[in-house]
Write a protein that holds these residues in place. Structure first.
Motif, PDB file in Angstrom:
ATOM      1  N   LEU A  79       0.561  -1.298  -0.148  1.00 48.31           N
ATOM      2  CA  LEU A  79       0.119  -0.151   0.009  1.00 48.31           C
ATOM      3  C   LEU A  79       0.736   1.478   0.090  1.00 48.31           C
ATOM      4  N   ASN A  80       1.707   1.403  -0.964  1.00 48.70           N
ATOM      5  CA  ASN A  80       2.697   2.568  -1.055  1.00 48.70           C
ATOM      6  C   ASN A  80       2.354   3.433  -2.215  1.00 48.70           C
ATOM      7  N   TYR A  81       1.366   3.106  -3.345  1.00 49.46           N
ATOM      8  CA  TYR A  81       0.815   3.974  -4.433  1.00 49.46           C
ATOM      9  C   TYR A  81      -0.522   4.332  -4.086  1.00 49.46           C
ATOM     10  N   ALA A  82      -0.836   5.578  -4.218  1.00 51.20           N
ATOM     11  CA  ALA A  82      -2.130   5.866  -3.625  1.00 51.20           C
ATOM     12  C   ALA A  82      -3.388   5.394  -4.460  1.00 51.20           C
ATOM     13  N   LYS A  83      -2.978   5.114  -5.809  1.00 59.09           N
ATOM     14  CA  LYS A  83      -4.053   4.449  -6.849  1.00 59.09           C
ATOM     15  C   LYS A  83      -4.458   2.974  -6.485  1.00 59.09           C
ATOM     16  N   HIS A  84      -3.021   2.263  -6.164  1.00 60.04           N
ATOM     17  CA  HIS A  84      -3.171   0.899  -5.656  1.00 60.04           C
ATOM     18  C   HIS A  84      -3.873   0.849  -4.313  1.00 60.04           C
ATOM     19  N   ILE A  85      -3.634   1.786  -3.552  1.00 63.65           N
ATOM     20  CA  ILE A  85      -4.447   1.800  -2.172  1.00 63.65           C
ATOM     21  C   ILE A  85      -6.010   1.871  -2.447  1.00 63.65           C
ATOM     22  N   ASP A  86      -6.268   2.663  -3.174  1.00 60.25           N
ATOM     23  CA  ASP A  86      -7.739   2.859  -3.616  1.00 60.25           C
ATOM     24  C   ASP A  86      -8.315   1.670  -4.464  1.00 60.25           C
ATOM     25  N   GLU A  87      -7.668   0.850  -5.220  1.00 59.20           N
ATOM     26  CA  GLU A  87      -8.076  -0.112  -6.035  1.00 59.20           C
ATOM     27  C   GLU A  87      -8.188  -1.702  -5.116  1.00 59.20           C
ATOM     28  N   MET A  88      -7.517  -1.399  -3.976  1.00 59.23           N
ATOM     29  CA  MET A  88      -7.474  -2.548  -3.142  1.00 59.23           C
ATOM     30  C   MET A  88      -8.417  -2.333  -1.950  1.00 59.23           C
ATOM     31  N   GLY A  89      -9.007  -1.030  -1.899  1.00 57.78           N
ATOM     32  CA  GLY A  89      -9.970  -0.894  -0.962  1.00 57.78           C
ATOM     33  C   GLY A  89      -9.634  -0.329   0.451  1.00 57.78           C
ATOM     34  N   HIS A  90      -8.345  -0.001   0.481  1.00 57.89           N
ATOM     35  CA  HIS A  90      -7.798   0.417   1.963  1.00 57.89           C
ATOM     36  C   HIS A  90      -7.760   1.931   2.113  1.00 57.89           C
ATOM     37  N   ASP A  91      -7.664   2.414   3.206  1.00 58.71           N
ATOM     38  CA  ASP A  91      -7.394   3.617   3.562  1.00 58.71           C
ATOM     39  C   ASP A  91      -5.857   4.109   3.431  1.00 58.71           C
ATOM     40  N   ARG A  92      -5.493   5.165   3.144  1.00 57.84           N
ATOM     41  CA  ARG A  92      -3.899   5.586   3.052  1.00 57.84           C
ATOM     42  C   ARG A  92      -3.363   5.483   4.406  1.00 57.84           C
ATOM     43  N   PRO A  93      -2.392   4.718   4.354  1.00 63.85           N
ATOM     44  CA  PRO A  93      -1.577   4.411   5.899  1.00 63.85           C
ATOM     45  C   PRO A  93      -0.807   5.761   6.193  1.00 63.85           C
ATOM     46  N   ASP A  94      -0.720   5.851   7.878  1.00 64.27           N
ATOM     47  CA  ASP A  94      -0.041   6.853   8.452  1.00 64.27           C
ATOM     48  C   ASP A  94       1.446   6.235   8.358  1.00 64.27           C
ATOM     49  N   VAL A  95       1.716   5.092   8.420  1.00 66.72           N
ATOM     50  CA  VAL A  95       3.226   4.396   8.481  1.00 66.72           C
ATOM     51  C   VAL A  95       3.084   3.492   7.591  1.00 66.72           C
ATOM     52  N   PRO A  96       4.165   2.730   7.039  1.00 69.38           N
ATOM     53  CA  PRO A  96       4.689   2.026   5.995  1.00 69.38           C
ATOM     54  C   PRO A  96       3.767   0.682   6.624  1.00 69.38           C
ATOM     55  N   THR A  97       3.219   0.056   5.606  1.00 70.31           N
ATOM     56  CA  THR A  97       2.756  -1.537   5.957  1.00 70.31           C
ATOM     57  C   THR A  97       4.079  -2.403   5.427  1.00 70.31           C
ATOM     58  N   LEU A  98       4.236  -3.264   6.670  1.00 67.53           N
ATOM     59  CA  LEU A  98       5.615  -4.095   6.091  1.00 67.53           C
ATOM     60  C   LEU A  98       5.355  -5.566   6.164  1.00 67.53           C
ATOM     61  N   PHE A  99       5.882  -6.311   5.596  1.00 66.77           N
ATOM     62  CA  PHE A  99       5.668  -7.758   5.589  1.00 66.77           C
ATOM     63  C   PHE A  99       7.064  -8.499   4.901  1.00 66.77           C
ATOM     64  N   ILE A 100       7.297  -9.612   5.316  1.00 68.45           N
ATOM     65  CA  ILE A 100       8.497 -10.268   4.980  1.00 68.45           C
ATOM     66  C   ILE A 100       8.590 -11.205   3.938  1.00 68.45           C
ATOM     67  N   LYS A 101       9.396 -11.326   3.007  1.00 60.73           N
ATOM     68  CA  LYS A 101       9.507 -12.271   1.821  1.00 60.73           C
ATOM     69  C   LYS A 101      10.976 -12.937   2.304  1.00 60.73           C
ATOM     70  N   TYR A 102      11.009 -14.151   1.924  1.00 61.14           N
ATOM     71  CA  TYR A 102      12.080 -14.772   2.241  1.00 61.14           C
ATOM     72  C   TYR A 102      13.159 -15.276   0.858  1.00 61.14           C
ATOM     73  N   PRO A 103      14.520 -15.392   1.212  1.00 61.38           N
ATOM     74  CA  PRO A 103      15.025 -15.699  -0.028  1.00 61.38           C
ATOM     75  C   PRO A 103      14.947 -16.901  -0.966  1.00 61.38           C
ATOM     76  N   GLU A 104      14.268 -17.736  -0.707  1.00 62.88           N
ATOM     77  CA  GLU A 104      13.883 -18.750  -1.295  1.00 62.88           C
ATOM     78  C   GLU A 104      12.905 -18.600  -2.264  1.00 62.88           C
ATOM     79  N   ALA A 105      12.341 -17.380  -2.140  1.00 56.34           N
ATOM     80  CA  ALA A 105      11.081 -16.861  -3.217  1.00 56.34           C
ATOM     81  C   ALA A 105      11.912 -16.420  -4.377  1.00 56.34           C
ATOM     82  N   LEU A 106      13.239 -15.931  -4.212  1.00 53.60           N
ATOM     83  CA  LEU A 106      13.822 -15.271  -5.337  1.00 53.60           C
ATOM     84  C   LEU A 106      14.192 -16.092  -6.655  1.00 53.60           C
TER      85      LEU A 106
END
Length: 280
Positions: A79-106
């Motif tokens: 949720l770090n591009y305004a139009k993507h936030i809108d299309e996914m139905g979320h409010d604009r965040p006050d702080v970054p929304t973080l999650f983790i990906k592991y190296p095995e995904a690359l």
């Protein structure tokens, strides 16, 4: 300067080397460093790369491994591009929304994304700009953050939407093994601004400037480094623009044989084809 991790076949088997890209299909090996991640742990990595004389390498796009094969941390921003936030139905965040990906995904810039059949529903693309950390960063101020960034590259935050949406925690849909194209190289001179374009089988799905972010790369380095230290070779995937398959009507999920290309002007592109693997 562009730095890549290049696969090679030797008398002792398959290996990789960090390399400085010199031109189309040509590079200079950086002797003593198996990949760009290992190189970045040297405080003088930029000087070492600039003066490398490890021999000429001729390579193709298929020889490009993930630019950093095993980052210590892959921190993804939702949720770090305004139009993507809108299309996914979320409010604009006050702080970054973080999650983790592991190296095995690359996977590399032209590798196939290999999906077991039991995980192959609701697969989606997310073309993104990735930040690569160049030195230890702890409690960094936004105004100083640029000094901690080694450069930029391209990543696809390949997503299984059903897994992502079935709980409030996104990680399980975001880190499928062998799915996330990452490369083609680390560019130390490029700066955000030019356009990111994602296509599926040649059809444009995403098209947005890379500086149109709610939280800039510098702001992300500041925020994250106040949670935990960042190390050389750590990666921050900065978020995706609007146009993802899940938000379309009708929805456009990836199927066996679909090819996703993510290109950022002046930075390079990755191109990965989904291969659904039968399971017994």
């Amino acid at each position: 300067m562009r730095l890549a991790t290049i696969r090679m076949s030797t008398a002792n088997g398959d290996t990789t080397t960090a390399a400085r890209i010199d031109g189309d299909g040509t590079a200079t090996a950086i002797k003593g460093y198996a990949d760009v991640g290992a190189l970045l742990h040297e405080p003088e990595w930029a000087r070492i790369a600039a003066h490398a004389e490890g021999g000429r390498l001729d390579f193709t796009e298929h020889d490009l491994a993930p630019v950093i094969p095993r980052p210590g941390k892959i921190i993804c921003v939702g949720l770090n591009y305004a139009k993507h936030i809108d299309e996914m139905g979320h409010d604009r965040p006050d702080v970054p929304t973080l999650f983790i990906k592991y190296p095995e995904a690359l996977i590399g810039a032209r590798d196939d994304a290999e999906i077991p059949e039991f995980n192959s529903a609701t697969l989606d693309f997310e073309g993104e700009l990735a930040v690569v950390v160049g030195k230890h960063a702890r409690h960094v101020r936004e105004a100083d953050a640029e000094r901690y960034i080694a450069g930029y590259t391209v990543i696809n935050d390949y997503t299984q939407r059903h897994f992502q949406k079935r709980t409030q925690q996104w990680h399980q849909g975001k880190s499928l093994e062998k799915t996330a194209g990452f490369g083609p190289w680390l560019d130390t001179d490029w700066r955000p601004g030019p356009t990111l374009t994602t296509t599926v089988n040649g059809e444009v799905m995403q098209h947005a400037p890379t500086d149109d972010l709610v939280f800039s790369p510098a702001k992300l380095v500041e925020f994250i480094s106040h949670l935990y230290p960042l190390a050389p070779g750590d990666v921050i995937a900065t978020g995706t623009p609007d146009g993802v398959g899940h938000a379309r009507d009708p929805r456009r999920y990836l199927a066996d044989g679909d090819t996703v290309r993510v290109e950022i002007e002046g930075l390079g592109h990755i191109q990965n084809t989904t291969r659904v693997l039968p399971t017994s």
